[in-house]
Motif scaffolding. Structure first.
Motif, PDB file in Angstrom:
ATOM      1  N   THR A 165      59.623   4.460 -13.803  1.00  0.00           N
ATOM      2  CA  THR A 165      59.269   3.303 -13.131  1.00  0.00           C
ATOM      3  C   THR A 165      60.244   2.417 -13.089  1.00  0.00           C
ATOM      4  OG1 THR A 165      57.427   2.748 -14.200  1.00  0.00           O
ATOM      5  CG2 THR A 165      57.263   4.533 -13.014  1.00  0.00           C
TER       6      THR A 165
ATOM      7  N   THR B 100      62.366   8.258  -8.789  1.00  0.00           N
ATOM      8  CA  THR B 100      60.545   9.448  -9.335  1.00  0.00           C
ATOM      9  C   THR B 100      61.107  10.810  -9.358  1.00  0.00           C
ATOM     10  OG1 THR B 100      61.890  11.394  -7.538  1.00  0.00           O
ATOM     11  CG2 THR B 100      60.832   9.273  -6.436  1.00  0.00           C
ATOM     12  N   GLN B 101      60.332  11.416 -10.150  1.00  0.00           N
ATOM     13  CA  GLN B 101      59.976  12.171 -11.305  1.00  0.00           C
ATOM     14  C   GLN B 101      60.775  13.855 -10.176  1.00  0.00           C
ATOM     15  OE1 GLN B 101      56.307  13.566 -11.840  1.00  0.00           O
ATOM     16  NE2 GLN B 101      55.359  12.397 -13.106  1.00  0.00           N
TER      17      GLN B 101
ATOM     18  N   ARG C 103      60.358  19.722 -11.333  1.00  0.00           N
ATOM     19  CA  ARG C 103      59.269  18.486 -11.300  1.00  0.00           C
ATOM     20  C   ARG C 103      58.192  18.205 -12.339  1.00  0.00           C
ATOM     21  NH1 ARG C 103      55.250  16.527 -10.468  1.00  0.00           N
ATOM     22  NH2 ARG C 103      54.575  17.868  -9.236  1.00  0.00           N
TER      23      ARG C 103
END
Length: 112
Positions: free
Chosen positions: A58, A63-64, A75
């Motif tokens: 973060t 993003t994942q 993911r």
């Protein structure tokens, strides 16, 4: 105006008390200043590997899904690493550290 022996003795006593208190204050301040590293170390909250991975992801504004595509996993795998369901392999851990711009040692140092 006459200065009596009693007044001189009282003055010397107050001077000794003042110097003693000043010495204690200086010692306390020096001890506090020298304890900066210890205070900073204690302020670091230890966390799980998953929490550390999520914090770094973060902070890097990733993003994942982006992390997963970049290192070649799903993911869901990244999600499981971050929620503590599973741990990344050694090679994936090195890839994550490199992606986040830190060393593996720095990453693992944060972990309980």
């Amino acid at each position: 105006m006459k200065v009596t022996v009693f007044m001189i003795i009282v003055g010397i006593i107050f001077l000794c008390i003042f110097v003693g208190l000043l010495t204690l204050i200086v010692r306390a301040l020096l001890k506090y200043i020298h304890s900066k590293d210890v205070r900073q170390e204690k302020s670091v909250v230890r966390k799980s590997l998953g929490e550390a991975l999520k914090v770094h992801r973060t902070q890097c504004k990733m993003t994942q899904e982006f992390v997963a595509e970049t290192i070649g996993v799903s993911r869901q795998a990244v999600s499981k690493w971050e929620n503590g369901t599973s741990d990344p392999s050694t090679s994936n851990l090195f890839a994550l550290a490199k992606l986040y711009g830190i060393s593996v040692e720095e990453l693992l140092k944060e972990v309980e």
